[in-house]
Enzyme design. Structure first.
Site, PDB file in Angstrom:
ATOM      1  N   LYS A   1      -8.964  -3.757  -2.172  1.00 43.15           N
ATOM      2  CA  LYS A   1      -8.802  -3.845  -0.714  1.00 43.15           C
ATOM      3  C   LYS A   1     -10.136  -4.021   0.001  1.00 43.15           C
ATOM      4  O   LYS A   1     -10.180  -4.589   1.098  1.00 43.15           O
ATOM      5  CB  LYS A   1      -8.053  -2.614  -0.184  1.00 43.15           C
ATOM      6  CG  LYS A   1      -6.696  -2.377  -0.854  1.00 43.15           C
ATOM      7  CD  LYS A   1      -5.775  -3.595  -0.801  1.00 43.15           C
ATOM      8  CE  LYS A   1      -4.748  -3.571  -1.922  1.00 43.15           C
ATOM      9  NZ  LYS A   1      -4.031  -4.826  -2.123  1.00 43.15           N
TER      10      LYS A   1
ATOM     11  N   GLU B   1     -10.962   3.290   7.286  1.00 45.50           N
ATOM     12  CA  GLU B   1     -10.615   2.422   8.414  1.00 45.50           C
ATOM     13  C   GLU B   1     -10.335   3.292   9.630  1.00 45.50           C
ATOM     14  O   GLU B   1      -9.846   4.411   9.495  1.00 45.50           O
ATOM     15  CB  GLU B   1      -9.339   1.608   8.105  1.00 45.50           C
ATOM     16  CG  GLU B   1      -9.552   0.399   7.232  1.00 45.50           C
ATOM     17  CD  GLU B   1      -8.251  -0.339   6.960  1.00 45.50           C
ATOM     18  OE1 GLU B   1      -7.202   0.023   7.526  1.00 45.50           O
ATOM     19  OE2 GLU B   1      -8.291  -1.280   6.156  1.00 45.50           O
TER      20      GLU B   1
ATOM     21  N   HIS C   1       6.843   3.606   2.987  1.00 43.40           N
ATOM     22  CA  HIS C   1       6.137   2.352   2.690  1.00 43.40           C
ATOM     23  C   HIS C   1       6.998   1.340   1.945  1.00 43.40           C
ATOM     24  O   HIS C   1       6.498   0.427   1.304  1.00 43.40           O
ATOM     25  CB  HIS C   1       4.828   2.637   1.951  1.00 43.40           C
ATOM     26  CG  HIS C   1       3.937   3.550   2.741  1.00 43.40           C
ATOM     27  ND1 HIS C   1       3.471   3.210   3.987  1.00 43.40           N
ATOM     28  CD2 HIS C   1       3.483   4.795   2.494  1.00 43.40           C
ATOM     29  CE1 HIS C   1       2.757   4.223   4.455  1.00 43.40           C
ATOM     30  NE2 HIS C   1       2.759   5.187   3.584  1.00 43.40           N
TER      31      HIS C   1
ATOM     32  N   ARG D   1       1.970 -12.702  -4.107  1.00 42.34           N
ATOM     33  CA  ARG D   1       3.232 -12.890  -4.841  1.00 42.34           C
ATOM     34  C   ARG D   1       4.313 -13.433  -3.914  1.00 42.34           C
ATOM     35  O   ARG D   1       4.134 -13.476  -2.687  1.00 42.34           O
ATOM     36  CB  ARG D   1       3.706 -11.537  -5.381  1.00 42.34           C
ATOM     37  CG  ARG D   1       3.955 -10.547  -4.257  1.00 42.34           C
ATOM     38  CD  ARG D   1       4.656  -9.290  -4.681  1.00 42.34           C
ATOM     39  NE  ARG D   1       5.041  -8.481  -3.527  1.00 42.34           N
ATOM     40  CZ  ARG D   1       4.267  -7.613  -2.897  1.00 42.34           C
ATOM     41  NH1 ARG D   1       3.032  -7.425  -3.297  1.00 42.34           N
ATOM     42  NH2 ARG D   1       4.722  -6.946  -1.858  1.00 42.34           N
TER      43      ARG D   1
HETATM   44  C1  MV4 Z   1      -2.873   1.649   8.437  1.00 47.04           C
HETATM   45  C2  MV4 Z   1      -2.174   2.268   9.485  1.00 47.04           C
HETATM   46  C3  MV4 Z   1      -2.896   2.608  10.611  1.00 47.04           C
HETATM   47  N1  MV4 Z   1      -4.208   2.356  10.689  1.00 47.04           N
HETATM   48  N2  MV4 Z   1      -4.189   1.419   8.563  1.00 47.04           N
HETATM   49  C4  MV4 Z   1       0.650   1.683   5.232  1.00 47.04           C
HETATM   50  C5  MV4 Z   1       0.815   0.905   3.979  1.00 47.04           C
HETATM   51  C6  MV4 Z   1      -0.422   0.119   3.812  1.00 47.04           C
HETATM   52  N3  MV4 Z   1      -0.086  -1.221   3.413  1.00 47.04           N
HETATM   53  C7  MV4 Z   1      -1.107   0.151   5.136  1.00 47.04           C
HETATM   54  N4  MV4 Z   1      -0.460   1.141   5.927  1.00 47.04           N
HETATM   55  C8  MV4 Z   1      -0.965   1.528   7.121  1.00 47.04           C
HETATM   56  N5  MV4 Z   1      -2.280   1.289   7.297  1.00 47.04           N
HETATM   57  C9  MV4 Z   1      -4.832   1.769   9.669  1.00 47.04           C
HETATM   58  N6  MV4 Z   1      -6.143   1.532   9.757  1.00 47.04           N
HETATM   59  C10 MV4 Z   1      -0.830   2.508   9.323  1.00 47.04           C
HETATM   60  C11 MV4 Z   1      -0.211   2.151   8.137  1.00 47.04           C
HETATM   61  C12 MV4 Z   1       1.190   2.456   8.042  1.00 47.04           C
HETATM   62  C13 MV4 Z   1       2.143   1.447   7.951  1.00 47.04           C
HETATM   63  C14 MV4 Z   1       1.794   0.113   7.903  1.00 47.04           C
HETATM   64  C15 MV4 Z   1       2.744  -0.873   7.819  1.00 47.04           C
HETATM   65  C16 MV4 Z   1       4.081  -0.520   7.782  1.00 47.04           C
HETATM   66  C17 MV4 Z   1       4.452   0.793   7.801  1.00 47.04           C
HETATM   67  C18 MV4 Z   1       3.502   1.794   7.879  1.00 47.04           C
HETATM   68  C19 MV4 Z   1       3.902   3.123   7.917  1.00 47.04           C
HETATM   69  C20 MV4 Z   1       2.964   4.089   7.995  1.00 47.04           C
HETATM   70  C21 MV4 Z   1       1.605   3.756   8.050  1.00 47.04           C
END
Ligand code: MV4
Length: 502
Positions: A118, A201, A236, A293
Site C-alpha cells: 500500500k 494516514e 469490509h 483483479r
Molecule cells: C480509511 C478510512 C478513513 N480514513 N482510510 C477500510 C478498508 C480499506 N480498504 C480502507 N478502509 C478505510 N480507510 C482513511 N484514511 C475508512 C475506511 C473504511 C472504509 C472504507 C471503504 C468502505 C468501507 C469502510 C468502512 C470502514 C472504514
C-alpha cells in the site's frame, strides 16, 4: 497472438460460471478445477472439462499453485483466469504461470506486487498526480508513528503496508491510544500477511467508497468505464454496489477516470483493474488502493456500458488491442448489485451452509442473476458464502430500485438462510433511497436485522401517524419534495396497512 483455444478457470462458484460464459461466447474451451466438496458443483457442470485438484480446504485445492499449473499443462490450456480471491492477486502464481509459458489473465506480476504494497501504491499514485490522503509513503517504526501522527494530527488511521480489506487497520483518536493500537495492528498484520509493517494516514470521517473500473491493453491504450459506489459494506465486505454514484458530476467522473488511468500507467498496468477512492463529505476524492483483479461487482458496470469486462480481459491477455475508445463508453441508466450470501441476517450474518432445497430465480426486464448454485447443490462452509448476485438495470436509479425490490420479492432460496431479507429491507430504507449514505450505513442504520425488524414496526407506526395526519389535514406534512423512492415507500406502507386492516 491468436486467441486462446483453452482457458483454465482457477476458481469456483458464480465467478467461475461467469468466466466459463465468456469463454463459450468466444469459442474458447473452458476447463474447470474442483476440490472434493465441489465435485458436483455448477461450475464443474458448465465447463467442457473438469479436473479434481485436491481436498476441500482452499489451501490444498484452489490455492495449490503447482497442482493448478500441472492441470493446465495436462489439459493443454494456454491461459489461466484466476477470477477474484484465491490466487487472483498472488504475484507468485502469476510468475509461475509465466515460467511455464501459460498466460496469466490479469495484470503483469510486477504491477500485482507493487500494488500489493500500500505504500508503493501511494508512491505510484503520487507520481501519477492522484490526490493522496495526507500520510506517509514509507513503513514506520513505533517511534516514527507517534511523531508522524502528531504531525498529521489526530484522528489518524494506522494501516498495514501489506493490508487491504481492513485487516491490520486501526483508528487512533489521540496520542494515549497509539501505543496499544500499534501493538494490535502489528500483531494482526503480522499473522494475516506475514508482514507487520505499518504506515499512517489522516482519518477521513464518514467517507464514501467510490471506485473506478478501467481497461488497459498491453499496447498502453486505456479507457475508464465509470465508477461504482460501494459504501454499503459490512466488516469490509461489500454488500450492495451501484453505478452511477449519485454525487458524482460528469466533471468529477472525468477527473476520477483520468486519474485512475494515470495511476495505471505509472504502475505499468494492463488488463481490467479498479482504482479505489474515498470521498469525503465535500466530494473531495482521494486515492485509496488499486485492486489488480476482476471484481465481484463488475456486472453493474457491464449493465450500464454494455461492455463485457471478462471478454475484454481475455482479449487483452491474448495481446489484442482494446476494441473500444473512451468515446465508445457511454454509460446508460443505473444498475444495482445485491450480493446474496448464505448467511443469516437475523443472527449477525452467521454463515448458513447446507443444501439448497428450493430455488426460484427472478427474471424479466433489466434483471441479471449470476448464480453459483442450483436446486440440490451444497453450500460448503469452507469458502466465501456468496451464492448469487442479483444485478438490476433501470433507466434511472428509482427504476433500478423498483426492479431490485420486485426481483428480490421473486427470489426464493430454501434450505439455507440468505441475505435476501436484508436486501429487501435496504431497498425500502429512506437513507438508501435518498442516496445520502456513507460507509457507516450498515453499522449505524442497520446493525442487526433483528433491530431492523422492530424499526419496521416503528416505521410503520410513523407512517400510520403521518397518514392519519395527512387525511385529517388534507395535505402532506413532510418538508421538501419527496423523492420517487419515498413515494414508492409510501405505496408500500399503505399496501401493508391495508393488509393489516384485513
Ligand atoms: C480509511 C478510512 C478513513 N480514513 N482510510 C477500510 C478498508 C480499506 N480498504 C480502507 N478502509 C478505510 N480507510 C482513511 N484514511 C475508512 C475506511 C473504511 C472504509 C472504507 C471503504 C468502505 C468501507 C469502510 C468502512 C470502514 C472504514
Amino acid at each position: 497472438m491468436a486467441l486462446f483455444k483453452k482457458i483454465l478457470i482457477a476458481n469456483r462458484s458464480e465467478i467461475a460460471v461467469r468466466i466459463i460464459r465468456a469463454c463459450r461466447e468466444m469459442g474458447i474451451g473452458a476447463v474447470a478445477v474442483y476440490s472434493d466438496i465441489d465435485r458436483d458443483s455448477l461450475h464443474v457442470r458448465l465447463a467442457q472439462e473438469a479436473y479434481h485438484i485436491g481436498p476441500s480446504p482452499a489451501s490444498e485445492s484452489y490455492l495449490n499453485i503447482e497442482k493448478i499449473i500441472e492441470v493446465a499443462k495436462k489439459a493443454g490450456c494456454q491461459a489461466i483466469h484466476p477470477g477474484y480471491g484465491f490466487l487472483a492477486e498472488n504475484s507468485q502464481f502469476a510468475k509461475r504461470c509465466e515460467e511455464e509459458g501459460i498466460v496469466f489473465i490479469g495484470p503483469p506480476r510486477e504491477a500485482i506486487e507493487a500494488m500489493g504494497s500500500k505504500t508503493v501504491a501511494r508512491q505510484t499514485a503520487m507520481k501519477a498526480g492522484a490526490p493522496l490522503i495526507p500520510g506517509t509513503l514509507e513503513p514506520l517504526s513505533d517511534e516514527e508513528i507517534v511523531a508522524k501522527a502528531k504531525e498529521i494530527g489526530f484522528p489518524v488511521m494506522l494501516k498495514a503496508v501489506s493490508g487491504g480489506g481492513g485487516k491490520g487497520m486501526r483508528l487512533v483518536h489521540s496520542e494515549d491510544e497509539i501505543e496499544s493500537a500499534v501493538r494490535m495492528a502489528r500483531s494482526e498484520a503480522g499473522s494475516a500477511f506475514s508482514d507487520d509493517s505499518l504506515y499512517l494516514e489522516k482519518y477521513i470521517e464518514n467517507p464514501r467508497h467510490v471506485e473506478m473500473q478501467i481497461l488497459v491493453d498491453r499496447q498502453g491504450n486505456g479507457v475508464y468505464l465509470g465508477e461504482r459506489e460501494c459504501s454499503i459494506q459490512r466488516r469490509h465486505q461489500k454488500v450492495i454496489e451501484e453505478t452511477p454514484a449519485m454525487m458524482l458530476t460528469p466533471e468529477l467522473r472525468k477527473k476520477m477516470g483520468e486519474t485512475a488511468l494515470k495511476v495505471a500507467a505509472a504502475a505499468g498496468y494492463y488488463s481490467a483493474g479498479t482504482v479505489e477512492f474515498l470521498m469525503d463529505a465535500n466530494n473531495n476524492f482521494y486515492f485509496l488502493e488499486v485492486n489488480t483483479r476482476l471484481q465481484v461487482e463488475h456486472p453493474v458496470t457491464e449493465m450500464v456500458t454494455g461492455i463485457d469486462i471478462v471478454k475484454e480481459m481475455i482479449r487483452i491477455a491474448a495481446g489484442e488491442p482494446l476494441s473500444i475508445s473512451q468515446e465508445d463508453v457511454q454509460p446508460k441508466g443505473a444498475a444495482i448489485e445485491c450480493r446474496i450470501y448464505a448467511e443469516d441476517p437475523y443472527n449477525n450474518f452467521m454463515p448458513s451452509p447446507g443444501t439448497i432445497t428450493g430455488l426460484r430465480l427472478p427474471g424479466g426486464p433489466g434483471v441479471r442473476v449470476d448464480l453459483g448454485v442450483f436446486e440440490g447443490a451444497q453450500v460448503p462452509l469452507e469458502y466465501d458464502p456468496i451464492i448469487a448476485k442479483l444485478i438490476v438495470w433501470g433507466k434511472d436509479r428509482p427504476e433500478a430500485v423498483e426492479r431490485a425490490r420486485r426481483a428480490l420479492d421473486e427470489f426464493m432460496v430454501k434450505g439455507v438462510k440468505t441475505t435476501l431479507p436484508f436486501h429487501r429491507k435496504v431497498m425500502e430504507n429512506p437513507i438508501f433511497l435518498s442516496g445520502e449514505f456513507d460507509t457507516t450505513f450498515i453499522d449505524t442504520i442497520f446493525k442487526k436485522l433483528d433491530e431492523g425488524r422492530e424499526n419496521r414496526y416503528q416505521d410503520l407506526a410513523i407512517a400510520v401517524a403521518a397518514i392519519a395526519e395527512e387525511s385529517s389535514e388534507g395535505t402532506r406534512v413532510e418538508k421538501g419534495a419527496p423523492s420517487t423512492g419515498e413515494c414508492n415507500m409510501w405505496k408500500l406502507y399503505t399496501r401493508r396497512l391495508q393488509m393489516m386492516r384485513g
